[in-house]
Design a protein around this motif. Structure first.
Motif, PDB file in Angstrom:
ATOM      1  N   THR A 190       2.248   1.727  -3.447  1.00 18.81           N
ATOM      2  CA  THR A 190       1.155   2.004  -4.380  1.00 18.81           C
ATOM      3  C   THR A 190       0.698   3.451  -4.268  1.00 18.81           C
ATOM      4  O   THR A 190       0.433   4.106  -5.280  1.00 18.81           O
ATOM      5  N   ILE A 191       0.625   3.972  -3.053  1.00 19.77           N
ATOM      6  CA  ILE A 191       0.211   5.368  -2.861  1.00 19.77           C
ATOM      7  C   ILE A 191       1.272   6.313  -3.417  1.00 19.77           C
ATOM      8  O   ILE A 191       0.946   7.282  -4.106  1.00 19.77           O
ATOM      9  N   LEU A 218       0.802  -1.227   0.000  1.00 28.51           N
ATOM     10  CA  LEU A 218       0.000   0.000   0.000  1.00 28.51           C
ATOM     11  C   LEU A 218       0.838   1.282   0.000  1.00 28.51           C
ATOM     12  O   LEU A 218       0.547   2.193  -0.794  1.00 28.51           O
ATOM     13  N   LEU A 263       1.189   6.547  -7.070  1.00 30.21           N
ATOM     14  CA  LEU A 263      -0.149   6.936  -7.537  1.00 30.21           C
ATOM     15  C   LEU A 263      -0.881   5.788  -8.236  1.00 30.21           C
ATOM     16  O   LEU A 263      -1.579   5.974  -9.227  1.00 30.21           O
TER      17      LEU A 263
END
Length: 116
Positions: free
Chosen positions: A58-59, A55, A62
């Protein structure tokens, strides 16, 4: 019934994608059907865990890291399904991208909604 239609569409899309990409081999339609089932199971069970574990990356990217997760799922499927061979990570990434596009086009032509 809609699930079976989407499964058949995914198998046909996998055959078309393997035909287009020289680094991906699928021996038969039966293998493509097994691949579609294995990909559905992996997307249901493994993909959420991978998304949760990655996560932060991934953040930061983007959401682009989801492409890597899709390629990893394809590589896992390649090791599980005999008769399905991917020559490397880049081919798995390309297979994932092309398969998504072809499946989307075929689903829209068939009138099936993936969210049903």
């Amino acid at each position: 019934m809609n699930f079976l239609i989407r499964l058949l569409i995914s198998a046909i899309a996998a055959m078309v994608t393997a035909y287009v990409l020289p680094g991906v081999k699928i021996n038969s339609f039966g293998t493509a059907l097994v691949l579609a089932i294995v990909l559905a199971i992996l997307n249901l069970l493994v993909k959420p865990v991978l998304i949760l574990l990655t996560l932060p990356v991934t953040i930061i990217t983007l959401g682009l890291f989801l492409l890597v997760i899709n390629a990893v799922i394809i590589m896992i499927a390649s090791s599980l399904v005999s008769g399905f061979k991917v020559d490397g990570f880049i081919w798995a990434l390309l297979f994932s991208l092309v398969l998504t596009v072809v499946t989307g086009i075929m689903n829209s032509l068939a009138g099936t909604n993936p969210n049903d």
